[in-house]
Design a protein around this motif. Structure first.
Motif, short mmCIF file in Angstrom:
data_model
loop_
_atom_site.label_atom_id
_atom_site.label_comp_id
_atom_site.label_asym_id
_atom_site.label_seq_id
_atom_site.Cartn_x
_atom_site.Cartn_y
_atom_site.Cartn_z
N GLN A 210 -2.50 9.99 -1.47
CA GLN A 210 -2.12 9.17 -0.27
C GLN A 210 -2.55 9.59 1.13
OE1 GLN A 210 -1.02 6.19 0.00
NE2 GLN A 210 0.43 5.89 -1.81
N ASP A 214 -4.83 7.08 3.08
CA ASP A 214 -4.81 6.69 4.42
C ASP A 214 -5.82 6.83 5.36
OD1 ASP A 214 -2.15 6.02 3.55
OD2 ASP A 214 -1.16 7.78 4.23
N ASP A 223 -7.07 -2.08 3.09
CA ASP A 223 -6.83 -1.45 1.80
C ASP A 223 -8.00 -1.64 0.99
OD1 ASP A 223 -4.05 -0.47 1.14
OD2 ASP A 223 -3.51 -2.61 2.11
N ASN A 250 1.23 -3.74 -3.77
CA ASN A 250 1.69 -3.72 -2.36
C ASN A 250 0.28 -3.85 -1.47
OD1 ASN A 250 0.55 -1.01 -3.07
ND2 ASN A 250 1.99 -0.10 -1.53
N ARG A 251 -0.92 -3.74 -2.15
CA ARG A 251 -1.99 -3.81 -1.30
C ARG A 251 -2.40 -5.14 -0.74
NH1 ARG A 251 -4.36 0.71 -2.95
NH2 ARG A 251 -2.60 2.20 -3.38
N THR A 296 -0.30 6.81 8.26
CA THR A 296 0.23 6.25 7.27
C THR A 296 0.99 5.17 7.84
OG1 THR A 296 0.38 8.25 6.23
CG2 THR A 296 1.96 6.39 5.41
N ARG A 297 1.70 5.25 8.92
CA ARG A 297 2.40 4.12 9.56
C ARG A 297 1.32 2.98 9.92
NH1 ARG A 297 5.55 8.60 12.37
NH2 ARG A 297 7.63 8.94 11.20
N ARG A 300 0.95 0.81 7.07
CA ARG A 300 2.21 0.09 6.65
C ARG A 300 2.29 -1.08 7.54
NH1 ARG A 300 5.97 5.25 6.17
NH2 ARG A 300 5.33 6.01 4.19
N TYR A 301 1.99 -0.96 8.74
CA TYR A 301 2.14 -2.16 9.85
C TYR A 301 1.29 -3.13 9.73
CZ TYR A 301 5.54 0.55 12.60
OH TYR A 301 6.68 1.17 12.87
N ARG A 303 -0.08 -4.01 6.78
CA ARG A 303 0.04 -4.65 5.58
C ARG A 303 1.18 -5.64 5.69
NH1 ARG A 303 0.73 0.46 1.33
NH2 ARG A 303 -1.58 0.44 0.74
N MET A 304 1.85 -5.77 6.93
CA MET A 304 3.07 -6.69 7.27
C MET A 304 2.41 -7.95 7.26
SD MET A 304 5.45 -4.50 9.87
CE MET A 304 6.76 -2.95 9.05
N ARG A 310 4.12 -6.87 13.05
CA ARG A 310 2.87 -6.17 13.18
C ARG A 310 2.66 -5.72 14.57
NH1 ARG A 310 0.21 -9.00 10.38
NH2 ARG A 310 -1.04 -10.36 11.49
#
Length: 468
Positions: A210, A214, A223, A250-251, A296-297, A300-301, A303-304, A310
Protein backbone atom coordinates in the motif's frame (compact mmCIF):
# COMPACT_ATOMS: atom_id res chain seq x y z
CA UNK A 1 -8.34 -23.37 -12.48
CA UNK A 2 -5.16 -22.22 -10.76
CA UNK A 3 -1.88 -23.06 -12.47
CA UNK A 4 0.57 -24.05 -9.76
CA UNK A 5 3.40 -22.65 -11.87
CA UNK A 6 1.93 -19.16 -11.55
CA UNK A 7 1.14 -16.73 -8.77
CA UNK A 8 -2.27 -15.29 -7.90
CA UNK A 9 -3.51 -12.58 -10.26
CA UNK A 10 -5.66 -9.84 -8.74
CA UNK A 11 -8.09 -9.66 -11.65
CA UNK A 12 -8.98 -13.35 -11.51
CA UNK A 13 -11.23 -15.38 -9.19
CA UNK A 14 -10.19 -18.57 -7.39
CA UNK A 15 -11.79 -21.21 -5.19
CA UNK A 16 -9.80 -23.63 -3.04
CA UNK A 17 -10.86 -26.52 -0.81
CA UNK A 18 -8.60 -26.08 2.19
CA UNK A 19 -7.74 -27.50 5.58
CA UNK A 20 -8.07 -24.77 8.18
CA UNK A 21 -5.80 -24.82 11.22
CA UNK A 22 -7.24 -24.02 14.63
CA UNK A 23 -4.54 -24.55 17.26
CA UNK A 24 -3.84 -28.30 17.01
CA UNK A 25 -6.98 -29.14 15.01
CA UNK A 26 -7.81 -29.08 11.31
CA UNK A 27 -11.23 -28.29 9.85
CA UNK A 28 -12.60 -28.41 6.31
CA UNK A 29 -13.00 -25.06 4.59
CA UNK A 30 -13.61 -23.33 1.28
CA UNK A 31 -11.52 -20.27 0.40
CA UNK A 32 -13.03 -18.00 -2.25
CA UNK A 33 -10.93 -15.18 -3.74
CA UNK A 34 -12.41 -12.64 -6.14
CA UNK A 35 -11.88 -8.98 -7.06
CA UNK A 36 -15.09 -8.10 -5.21
CA UNK A 37 -14.71 -10.13 -2.01
CA UNK A 38 -12.56 -12.74 -0.28
CA UNK A 39 -14.21 -15.21 2.09
CA UNK A 40 -13.35 -18.31 4.08
CA UNK A 41 -16.11 -20.77 5.00
CA UNK A 42 -15.22 -23.20 7.79
CA UNK A 43 -17.36 -26.11 9.00
CA UNK A 44 -17.01 -29.18 11.17
CA UNK A 45 -18.50 -31.45 13.81
CA UNK A 46 -15.81 -30.96 16.43
CA UNK A 47 -15.77 -27.98 18.70
CA UNK A 48 -13.42 -25.18 17.60
CA UNK A 49 -11.27 -23.23 20.04
CA UNK A 50 -12.99 -20.62 22.19
CA UNK A 51 -11.58 -17.62 20.33
CA UNK A 52 -11.68 -19.03 16.80
CA UNK A 53 -14.49 -16.74 15.62
CA UNK A 54 -12.43 -13.71 16.74
CA UNK A 55 -9.26 -14.83 14.96
CA UNK A 56 -7.03 -12.01 13.69
CA UNK A 57 -5.28 -14.34 11.26
CA UNK A 58 -5.90 -17.87 10.03
CA UNK A 59 -3.60 -20.37 8.34
CA UNK A 60 -4.93 -22.93 5.89
CA UNK A 61 -3.62 -25.12 3.09
CA UNK A 62 -4.63 -27.11 0.06
CA UNK A 63 -2.76 -30.04 -1.43
CA UNK A 64 0.22 -28.00 -2.67
CA UNK A 65 -0.42 -24.45 -1.40
CA UNK A 66 -0.34 -22.53 1.86
CA UNK A 67 -2.54 -19.53 2.67
CA UNK A 68 -2.28 -16.89 5.38
CA UNK A 69 -5.42 -14.83 5.89
CA UNK A 70 -5.40 -11.41 7.57
CA UNK A 71 -7.76 -8.56 8.45
CA UNK A 72 -10.62 -10.94 9.25
CA UNK A 73 -14.21 -10.09 10.12
CA UNK A 74 -16.89 -12.65 10.93
CA UNK A 75 -19.81 -12.52 8.47
CA UNK A 76 -21.84 -15.47 9.63
CA UNK A 77 -21.78 -18.15 12.30
CA UNK A 78 -24.12 -20.95 13.32
CA UNK A 79 -24.08 -24.14 15.35
CA UNK A 80 -26.40 -27.10 15.66
CA UNK A 81 -26.64 -29.96 18.13
CA UNK A 82 -26.95 -33.24 16.25
CA UNK A 83 -26.98 -35.56 19.24
CA UNK A 84 -26.63 -34.94 22.96
CA UNK A 85 -25.91 -37.53 25.61
CA UNK A 86 -23.90 -37.75 28.77
CA UNK A 87 -20.97 -39.49 27.12
CA UNK A 88 -21.32 -38.41 23.50
CA UNK A 89 -22.13 -34.90 22.30
CA UNK A 90 -22.20 -34.40 18.53
CA UNK A 91 -22.65 -30.95 17.04
CA UNK A 92 -22.04 -28.99 13.86
CA UNK A 93 -20.67 -25.49 13.44
CA UNK A 94 -20.18 -23.17 10.49
CA UNK A 95 -18.32 -19.85 10.18
CA UNK A 96 -17.85 -17.48 7.30
CA UNK A 97 -15.07 -14.89 7.50
CA UNK A 98 -14.50 -11.96 5.19
CA UNK A 99 -10.79 -11.68 4.45
CA UNK A 100 -8.95 -8.40 3.97
CA UNK A 101 -5.88 -9.84 2.27
CA UNK A 102 -4.23 -13.19 1.61
CA UNK A 103 -0.63 -14.30 1.27
CA UNK A 104 -0.38 -17.43 -0.86
CA UNK A 105 2.68 -19.67 -1.18
CA UNK A 106 3.43 -22.72 -3.24
CA UNK A 107 4.15 -25.69 -1.00
CA UNK A 108 4.74 -25.39 2.73
CA UNK A 109 5.49 -21.91 4.00
CA UNK A 110 6.18 -20.80 7.57
CA UNK A 111 4.29 -17.71 8.69
CA UNK A 112 7.45 -16.57 10.45
CA UNK A 113 9.52 -16.57 7.24
CA UNK A 114 10.65 -13.02 6.47
CA UNK A 115 9.78 -11.19 3.24
CA UNK A 116 12.83 -9.67 1.53
CA UNK A 117 11.25 -8.01 -1.53
CA UNK A 118 7.96 -7.08 -3.14
CA UNK A 119 7.38 -6.79 -6.91
CA UNK A 120 4.46 -5.14 -8.71
CA UNK A 121 3.47 -6.20 -12.22
CA UNK A 122 1.14 -3.65 -13.84
CA UNK A 123 0.33 -2.49 -17.36
CA UNK A 124 0.33 1.10 -16.14
CA UNK A 125 4.04 0.77 -15.39
CA UNK A 126 4.62 0.49 -19.14
CA UNK A 127 2.94 3.86 -19.71
CA UNK A 128 4.78 5.41 -16.77
CA UNK A 129 8.20 4.27 -18.07
CA UNK A 130 7.59 4.98 -21.76
CA UNK A 131 9.81 3.86 -24.63
CA UNK A 132 13.39 4.02 -23.42
CA UNK A 133 16.80 3.52 -24.98
CA UNK A 134 17.37 0.51 -22.74
CA UNK A 135 14.32 -1.25 -24.19
CA UNK A 136 15.75 -0.85 -27.67
CA UNK A 137 19.09 -2.16 -26.44
CA UNK A 138 17.41 -5.25 -24.95
CA UNK A 139 15.86 -6.07 -28.30
CA UNK A 140 19.15 -5.63 -30.14
CA UNK A 141 21.10 -7.68 -27.56
CA UNK A 142 18.52 -10.45 -27.71
CA UNK A 143 18.90 -10.77 -31.45
CA UNK A 144 22.71 -10.54 -31.14
CA UNK A 145 22.71 -13.22 -28.40
CA UNK A 146 24.55 -10.89 -26.00
CA UNK A 147 21.72 -10.29 -23.48
CA UNK A 148 22.12 -11.31 -19.86
CA UNK A 149 18.46 -11.70 -18.81
CA UNK A 150 19.12 -11.77 -15.05
CA UNK A 151 21.86 -9.15 -14.71
CA UNK A 152 22.06 -5.38 -14.60
CA UNK A 153 21.40 -5.32 -18.36
CA UNK A 154 17.66 -5.34 -17.60
CA UNK A 155 17.60 -2.65 -14.87
CA UNK A 156 16.09 0.68 -15.97
CA UNK A 157 16.87 2.43 -12.69
CA UNK A 158 17.84 1.68 -9.11
CA UNK A 159 17.42 4.02 -6.17
CA UNK A 160 18.73 3.47 -2.64
CA UNK A 161 16.24 4.26 0.11
CA UNK A 162 18.92 4.68 2.77
CA UNK A 163 18.25 2.33 5.70
CA UNK A 164 14.89 1.27 4.27
CA UNK A 165 16.00 -0.68 1.22
CA UNK A 166 16.27 -0.26 -2.53
CA UNK A 167 13.73 0.50 -5.25
CA UNK A 168 14.39 -0.64 -8.78
CA UNK A 169 12.59 -1.02 -12.07
CA UNK A 170 13.71 -3.87 -14.25
CA UNK A 171 12.45 -5.79 -17.27
CA UNK A 172 11.27 -9.34 -16.66
CA UNK A 173 12.78 -11.17 -19.61
CA UNK A 174 10.69 -14.01 -21.09
CA UNK A 175 11.75 -15.83 -24.27
CA UNK A 176 9.32 -18.02 -26.21
CA UNK A 177 9.71 -20.39 -29.12
CA UNK A 178 6.97 -22.53 -30.66
CA UNK A 179 7.87 -24.24 -33.94
CA UNK A 180 4.36 -25.63 -34.43
CA UNK A 181 2.85 -22.15 -34.10
CA UNK A 182 5.66 -20.57 -36.13
CA UNK A 183 6.42 -18.04 -33.38
CA UNK A 184 9.62 -17.01 -31.67
CA UNK A 185 10.61 -13.95 -29.71
CA UNK A 186 10.77 -12.26 -26.33
CA UNK A 187 8.71 -10.30 -23.82
CA UNK A 188 10.18 -7.95 -21.24
CA UNK A 189 7.41 -6.25 -19.22
CA UNK A 190 8.67 -3.71 -16.64
CA UNK A 191 8.42 -4.69 -12.98
CA UNK A 192 8.69 -2.34 -10.01
CA UNK A 193 10.42 -3.94 -7.03
CA UNK A 194 11.32 -2.83 -3.54
CA UNK A 195 14.02 -4.80 -1.72
CA UNK A 196 14.11 -4.44 2.06
CA UNK A 197 17.34 -4.09 3.99
CA UNK A 198 15.82 -6.15 6.80
CA UNK A 199 13.18 -8.83 6.15
CA UNK A 200 9.65 -7.76 7.04
CA UNK A 201 7.00 -9.99 8.58
CA UNK A 202 4.54 -11.66 6.26
CA UNK A 203 1.59 -9.73 7.72
CA UNK A 204 3.36 -6.42 6.95
CA UNK A 205 3.61 -7.20 3.23
CA UNK A 206 0.20 -5.67 2.44
CA UNK A 207 1.07 -2.47 4.31
CA UNK A 208 4.33 -2.20 2.34
CA UNK A 209 2.48 -2.74 -0.92
CA UNK A 210 0.00 0.00 0.00
CA UNK A 211 2.84 2.37 0.80
CA UNK A 212 4.37 1.93 -2.65
CA UNK A 213 0.96 1.92 -4.38
CA UNK A 214 -0.02 5.20 -2.70
CA UNK A 215 3.07 6.89 -4.10
CA UNK A 216 2.61 5.46 -7.59
CA UNK A 217 -1.07 6.47 -7.75
CA UNK A 218 0.02 9.97 -6.77
CA UNK A 219 2.54 10.13 -9.62
CA UNK A 220 0.19 8.49 -12.11
CA UNK A 221 -2.81 10.55 -11.05
CA UNK A 222 -5.34 7.79 -10.45
CA UNK A 223 -5.84 4.23 -9.33
CA UNK A 224 -4.43 1.67 -11.72
CA UNK A 225 -4.83 -2.05 -12.25
CA UNK A 226 -2.18 -4.29 -10.76
CA UNK A 227 -1.83 -7.71 -12.37
CA UNK A 228 0.04 -9.43 -9.55
CA UNK A 229 2.19 -8.82 -6.49
CA UNK A 230 5.03 -11.24 -5.97
CA UNK A 231 6.79 -11.61 -2.63
CA UNK A 232 10.25 -13.06 -2.10
CA UNK A 233 11.18 -14.64 1.19
CA UNK A 234 14.52 -15.13 2.84
CA UNK A 235 15.25 -18.72 1.88
CA UNK A 236 16.88 -17.64 -1.35
CA UNK A 237 16.78 -19.09 -4.84
CA UNK A 238 14.94 -22.27 -3.85
CA UNK A 239 12.07 -20.35 -2.25
CA UNK A 240 8.47 -21.03 -3.22
CA UNK A 241 6.28 -18.75 -5.30
CA UNK A 242 4.65 -16.30 -2.88
CA UNK A 243 2.02 -13.73 -3.84
CA UNK A 244 -0.38 -11.23 -2.32
CA UNK A 245 -4.11 -11.11 -3.07
CA UNK A 246 -6.95 -8.80 -1.97
CA UNK A 247 -10.22 -7.36 -3.32
CA UNK A 248 -9.88 -4.43 -5.71
CA UNK A 249 -13.45 -3.19 -6.22
CA UNK A 250 -12.87 -0.01 -4.16
CA UNK A 251 -10.83 1.40 -7.03
CA UNK A 252 -12.00 4.22 -9.25
CA UNK A 253 -11.09 4.69 -12.90
CA UNK A 254 -7.64 4.44 -14.45
CA UNK A 255 -6.06 7.32 -16.36
CA UNK A 256 -4.95 6.89 -19.95
CA UNK A 257 -1.65 8.60 -19.19
CA UNK A 258 0.42 9.32 -16.06
CA UNK A 259 0.50 12.84 -14.63
CA UNK A 260 4.19 12.66 -13.75
CA UNK A 261 5.85 9.94 -15.87
CA UNK A 262 9.38 8.73 -15.27
CA UNK A 263 10.64 10.57 -18.40
CA UNK A 264 14.07 8.97 -17.98
CA UNK A 265 16.34 7.70 -20.74
CA UNK A 266 13.56 8.14 -23.31
CA UNK A 267 14.23 7.22 -26.90
CA UNK A 268 11.88 9.95 -28.14
CA UNK A 269 11.32 12.79 -25.69
CA UNK A 270 8.61 14.77 -27.49
CA UNK A 271 6.70 16.17 -24.47
CA UNK A 272 7.80 19.14 -22.30
CA UNK A 273 7.83 16.98 -19.17
CA UNK A 274 10.81 16.95 -16.80
CA UNK A 275 12.58 13.82 -15.68
CA UNK A 276 11.26 12.57 -12.35
CA UNK A 277 14.01 13.00 -9.72
CA UNK A 278 14.75 9.54 -8.35
CA UNK A 279 15.58 11.02 -4.96
CA UNK A 280 11.84 11.66 -4.52
CA UNK A 281 11.41 7.94 -3.76
CA UNK A 282 13.99 8.12 -0.99
CA UNK A 283 12.44 11.28 0.39
CA UNK A 284 9.03 9.59 0.44
CA UNK A 285 10.27 6.59 2.42
CA UNK A 286 12.16 8.82 4.84
CA UNK A 287 9.00 10.73 5.79
CA UNK A 288 7.68 10.10 9.31
CA UNK A 289 4.53 8.01 9.13
CA UNK A 290 2.32 10.87 10.34
CA UNK A 291 3.48 12.85 7.27
CA UNK A 292 3.61 9.99 4.76
CA UNK A 293 0.00 9.11 5.54
CA UNK A 294 -1.00 12.35 3.78
CA UNK A 295 -0.44 10.59 0.45
CA UNK A 296 -2.77 7.79 1.55
CA UNK A 297 -5.44 10.28 2.57
CA UNK A 298 -5.06 12.09 -0.76
CA UNK A 299 -5.89 8.85 -2.57
CA UNK A 300 -8.91 8.25 -0.33
CA UNK A 301 -10.30 11.72 -0.99
CA UNK A 302 -9.71 11.34 -4.71
CA UNK A 303 -11.85 8.18 -4.67
CA UNK A 304 -14.83 9.95 -3.09
CA UNK A 305 -17.94 10.16 -5.26
CA UNK A 306 -19.29 13.32 -3.63
CA UNK A 307 -17.80 16.53 -5.03
CA UNK A 308 -18.36 18.33 -1.73
CA UNK A 309 -16.61 15.61 0.28
CA UNK A 310 -13.69 15.60 -2.14
CA UNK A 311 -13.51 19.41 -1.95
CA UNK A 312 -13.42 19.33 1.87
CA UNK A 313 -10.84 16.56 1.89
CA UNK A 314 -8.50 18.29 -0.52
CA UNK A 315 -8.89 21.55 1.39
CA UNK A 316 -8.14 19.86 4.72
CA UNK A 317 -4.90 18.35 3.38
CA UNK A 318 -3.81 21.58 1.68
CA UNK A 319 -4.52 23.55 4.85
CA UNK A 320 -2.25 21.26 6.87
CA UNK A 321 0.56 21.42 4.28
CA UNK A 322 0.54 25.19 3.82
CA UNK A 323 -0.10 26.22 7.42
CA UNK A 324 2.33 28.71 8.86
CA UNK A 325 2.20 30.65 12.10
CA UNK A 326 3.16 34.16 13.15
CA UNK A 327 2.74 35.68 16.62
CA UNK A 328 0.75 38.83 17.28
CA UNK A 329 3.31 39.80 19.95
CA UNK A 330 6.69 38.45 21.01
CA UNK A 331 6.03 34.97 22.37
CA UNK A 332 8.79 35.02 25.02
CA UNK A 333 7.62 38.36 26.39
CA UNK A 334 4.04 37.09 26.49
CA UNK A 335 5.08 33.93 28.36
CA UNK A 336 6.92 35.98 30.97
CA UNK A 337 3.96 38.34 31.39
CA UNK A 338 1.45 35.50 31.78
CA UNK A 339 3.66 33.65 34.25
CA UNK A 340 4.28 36.78 36.38
CA UNK A 341 0.58 37.64 36.32
CA UNK A 342 -0.73 34.16 37.06
CA UNK A 343 -1.55 34.74 40.73
CA UNK A 344 -3.16 38.10 39.91
CA UNK A 345 -5.28 36.52 37.15
CA UNK A 346 -6.44 33.75 39.50
CA UNK A 347 -7.39 36.31 42.16
CA UNK A 348 -9.28 38.59 39.78
CA UNK A 349 -11.11 35.73 38.12
CA UNK A 350 -12.02 34.25 41.51
CA UNK A 351 -10.38 31.06 40.49
CA UNK A 352 -9.95 29.42 43.89
CA UNK A 353 -10.31 25.72 43.35
CA UNK A 354 -10.19 26.27 39.59
CA UNK A 355 -6.47 26.83 39.16
CA UNK A 356 -6.23 24.09 36.53
CA UNK A 357 -8.95 25.67 34.40
CA UNK A 358 -7.29 29.08 34.54
CA UNK A 359 -3.93 27.51 33.67
CA UNK A 360 -5.55 25.96 30.59
CA UNK A 361 -6.89 29.40 29.64
CA UNK A 362 -3.40 30.91 29.99
CA UNK A 363 -1.95 28.12 27.82
CA UNK A 364 -4.55 28.78 25.15
CA UNK A 365 -3.66 32.47 25.12
CA UNK A 366 -0.09 31.46 24.27
CA UNK A 367 -1.25 29.22 21.43
CA UNK A 368 -3.68 31.82 20.12
CA UNK A 369 -0.81 34.29 19.87
CA UNK A 370 0.75 32.09 17.17
CA UNK A 371 -2.31 32.19 14.89
CA UNK A 372 -2.04 35.60 13.27
CA UNK A 373 -2.26 34.03 9.82
CA UNK A 374 -5.66 32.60 8.91
CA UNK A 375 -6.20 29.89 6.30
CA UNK A 376 -6.88 32.23 3.37
CA UNK A 377 -3.69 34.16 4.14
CA UNK A 378 -1.68 30.91 4.15
CA UNK A 379 -3.17 29.75 0.83
CA UNK A 380 -2.67 33.13 -0.83
CA UNK A 381 0.94 33.24 0.33
CA UNK A 382 1.56 29.71 -0.94
CA UNK A 383 -0.01 30.54 -4.30
CA UNK A 384 2.24 33.60 -4.55
CA UNK A 385 5.35 31.39 -4.28
CA UNK A 386 4.47 29.39 -7.40
CA UNK A 387 6.41 30.05 -10.62
CA UNK A 388 4.98 32.93 -12.66
CA UNK A 389 4.62 30.74 -15.74
CA UNK A 390 2.20 28.51 -13.82
CA UNK A 391 0.16 31.39 -12.40
CA UNK A 392 -0.09 33.00 -15.81
CA UNK A 393 -1.53 29.78 -17.22
CA UNK A 394 -4.24 29.72 -14.51
CA UNK A 395 -7.33 31.89 -14.49
CA UNK A 396 -7.60 32.40 -10.73
CA UNK A 397 -7.08 35.25 -8.27
CA UNK A 398 -6.81 35.94 -4.54
CA UNK A 399 -10.46 36.95 -4.23
CA UNK A 400 -11.50 33.50 -5.43
CA UNK A 401 -9.20 31.89 -2.85
CA UNK A 402 -11.07 33.81 -0.15
CA UNK A 403 -14.36 32.60 -1.62
CA UNK A 404 -13.06 29.03 -1.48
CA UNK A 405 -12.25 29.46 2.22
CA UNK A 406 -15.71 30.91 2.93
CA UNK A 407 -17.37 28.02 1.10
CA UNK A 408 -15.35 25.54 3.10
CA UNK A 409 -16.44 27.18 6.36
CA UNK A 410 -20.08 27.27 5.26
CA UNK A 411 -20.08 23.55 4.37
CA UNK A 412 -18.20 22.57 7.53
CA UNK A 413 -20.48 24.56 9.88
CA UNK A 414 -23.70 23.71 8.01
CA UNK A 415 -24.33 27.32 7.08
CA UNK A 416 -26.63 28.24 4.24
CA UNK A 417 -24.68 28.38 0.97
CA UNK A 418 -25.17 28.10 -2.76
CA UNK A 419 -22.63 26.98 -5.35
CA UNK A 420 -23.28 25.57 -8.81
CA UNK A 421 -21.58 22.44 -10.11
CA UNK A 422 -19.26 24.21 -12.53
CA UNK A 423 -17.97 26.60 -9.87
CA UNK A 424 -17.45 23.76 -7.38
CA UNK A 425 -15.49 21.79 -10.01
CA UNK A 426 -13.41 24.91 -10.62
CA UNK A 427 -12.63 25.20 -6.91
CA UNK A 428 -11.81 21.49 -6.65
CA UNK A 429 -9.43 21.71 -9.63
CA UNK A 430 -7.62 24.70 -8.14
CA UNK A 431 -7.27 23.17 -4.68
CA UNK A 432 -6.13 19.88 -6.23
CA UNK A 433 -3.48 21.72 -8.27
CA UNK A 434 -2.10 23.49 -5.18
CA UNK A 435 -2.23 20.26 -3.19
CA UNK A 436 -0.36 18.33 -5.87
CA UNK A 437 2.41 20.95 -5.92
CA UNK A 438 2.61 20.90 -2.10
CA UNK A 439 2.81 17.10 -1.96
CA UNK A 440 5.51 16.99 -4.62
CA UNK A 441 7.46 19.55 -2.63
CA UNK A 442 7.06 17.26 0.38
CA UNK A 443 9.19 14.65 -1.42
CA UNK A 444 11.75 17.14 -2.67
CA UNK A 445 10.36 18.11 -6.08
CA UNK A 446 10.44 21.88 -6.47
CA UNK A 447 7.52 23.90 -7.92
CA UNK A 448 9.69 24.73 -10.94
CA UNK A 449 9.37 21.08 -11.96
CA UNK A 450 5.86 20.36 -10.67
CA UNK A 451 4.49 23.38 -12.53
CA UNK A 452 5.36 21.56 -15.76
CA UNK A 453 3.05 18.60 -15.04
CA UNK A 454 0.09 19.88 -12.97
CA UNK A 455 -1.76 20.83 -16.17
CA UNK A 456 -2.07 17.05 -16.74
CA UNK A 457 -4.26 16.64 -13.64
CA UNK A 458 -7.95 15.88 -14.12
CA UNK A 459 -10.10 18.97 -14.44
CA UNK A 460 -7.24 21.28 -15.32
CA UNK A 461 -9.34 22.88 -18.05
CA UNK A 462 -11.64 24.34 -15.34
CA UNK A 463 -8.93 26.78 -14.29
CA UNK A 464 -6.98 27.13 -17.51
CA UNK A 465 -6.30 30.62 -18.80
CA UNK A 466 -7.35 30.20 -22.42
CA UNK A 467 -5.83 33.54 -23.44
CA UNK A 468 -2.37 32.46 -22.23
Amino acid sequence: MFDRNEILELGKSYTFDVSVRDENKLFAGKLTLSPSKCTLRVMGERRPSLGFSQSEKIECSSFHMSFFLYDLTINYQSSQCLRASIDDDVGFFEFEFEVGYVVCAEGYFHSFDGITSLSIDSCMTKKWVGYTNLQQELIERFHNHTLNPVGIDTVEFSQDLDDYGQLLLFYNFEAHNDVDAFTSGMKFPPVLRIKFNSPISIEDSYCEYQKLYDLMTFLIGSDFNVNSIKLSENRGILSSKVSLYFPTTNRTYEKDYPVFPLSRNLRFHDLPIPELPLCSFKNYYLLPENERITFTRYLRYRRMKSDEERFLGYFRLLESLTYKSKPYVDQDALDVLLNDSKSYIIKKLKGKGRDKDIQKLIDRIGKLNQSKYNTSKCLIDFYATLPSVLKEAIDFNNQEIEKICRLRNDITHANSYSVDESKLNRYISFINMLLYVALLEKIGIKPELSSMVVNRLDGGYHIQNHSF
